[in-house]
Design an enzyme around this catalytic site. Structure first.
Site, PDB file in Angstrom:
ATOM      1  N   CYS A  34      -6.524 -34.956  34.638  1.00 52.34           N
ATOM      2  CA  CYS A  34      -6.040 -33.586  34.462  1.00 52.34           C
ATOM      3  C   CYS A  34      -4.882 -33.550  33.477  1.00 52.34           C
ATOM      4  CB  CYS A  34      -5.605 -32.992  35.807  1.00 52.34           C
ATOM      5  SG  CYS A  34      -4.293 -33.927  36.577  1.00 52.34           S
ATOM      6  N   ASP A  36      -1.828 -34.336  34.076  1.00 55.69           N
ATOM      7  CA  ASP A  36      -0.554 -33.987  34.697  1.00 55.69           C
ATOM      8  C   ASP A  36       0.354 -35.211  34.812  1.00 55.69           C
ATOM      9  OD1 ASP A  36      -1.502 -31.491  34.845  1.00 55.69           O
ATOM     10  OD2 ASP A  36      -1.858 -31.464  36.995  1.00 55.69           O
ATOM     11  N   CYS A  59       0.034 -29.126  37.687  1.00 62.67           N
ATOM     12  CA  CYS A  59      -0.508 -27.974  38.406  1.00 62.67           C
ATOM     13  C   CYS A  59       0.431 -27.560  39.542  1.00 62.67           C
ATOM     14  CB  CYS A  59      -1.881 -28.325  38.960  1.00 62.67           C
ATOM     15  SG  CYS A  59      -1.797 -29.442  40.359  1.00 62.67           S
ATOM     16  N   CYS A 103      -3.569 -34.451  43.821  1.00 64.32           N
ATOM     17  CA  CYS A 103      -2.249 -34.105  43.270  1.00 64.32           C
ATOM     18  C   CYS A 103      -1.147 -34.678  44.153  1.00 64.32           C
ATOM     19  CB  CYS A 103      -2.085 -32.594  43.158  1.00 64.32           C
ATOM     20  SG  CYS A 103      -3.535 -31.761  42.508  1.00 64.32           S
TER      21      CYS A 103
HETATM   22 FE1  FES Z   1      -3.549 -32.652  38.103  1.00 68.27          FE
HETATM   23 FE2  FES Z   1      -3.004 -31.346  40.261  1.00 68.27          FE
HETATM   24  S1  FES Z   1      -4.611 -30.943  38.900  1.00 68.27           S
HETATM   25  S2  FES Z   1      -2.062 -33.126  39.543  1.00 68.27           S
END
Ligand code: FES
Length: 145
Positions: A34, A36, A59, A103
């Protein structure tokens, strides 16, 4: 409702956001899938986590989990902080949608990575204490889903 009230609270007004200057341990983890990133800073004194701050580029669930995870380890002994599991984080948030559980893994790993960094800075090999941390979770995080 998809997200619990707790998640919404921590997302809207996350606790312990920021950086610590001259931190004793810094951990950065990312989920390549993702994109992140979570960065955690620790101030440690005589085995106690005196302060903790984080920055999350990610997110809403990642922000909420880092917020509550930092609350949960602040003022705790290192040994206790190492016991923090992503499951405990999810429980403290009154649950996360299944697609968002990965996450919370980021939060657990950020804490462990920052503690490992602390030990490394003290010239101590962190592996026997902290255990193996999947290297920044690079590559495939899908096994945490
Ligand atoms: Fe990547 Fe939540 S979608 S940490």
């Amino acid at each position: 409702m998809l997200y619990s009230e707790k998640v919404m609270e921590h997302f809207a007004a996350p606790h312990n956001v920021g950086e610590i200057e001259n931190a004793d341990g810094i951990g950065e983890v990312g989920n390549e899938k993702c994109g992140d990133i979570m960065k955690m800073y620790l101030k440690i004194n005589t085995g106690i986590i005196e302060d903790v701050k984080f920055k999350t580029f990610g997110c809403g669930a990642a922000i909420a989990t880092s917020s509550i995870a930092t609350d949960m380890i602040k003022g705790k002994r290192i040994e206790d902080a190492l016991k923090l599991s992503n499951k405990a984080v999810v429980e403290a948030l009154d649950g996360l949608p299944p697609a968002k559980v990965h996450c919370s893994v980021l939060a657990e790993q950020a804490v462990k990575t920052a503690i490992a960094d602390y030990y490394r800075k003290q010239g101590i090999d962190p592996t026997p204490i902290v255990g193996e941390i999947p290297e920044h979770c690079h590559g495939d995080c899908s096994n945490h889903d």
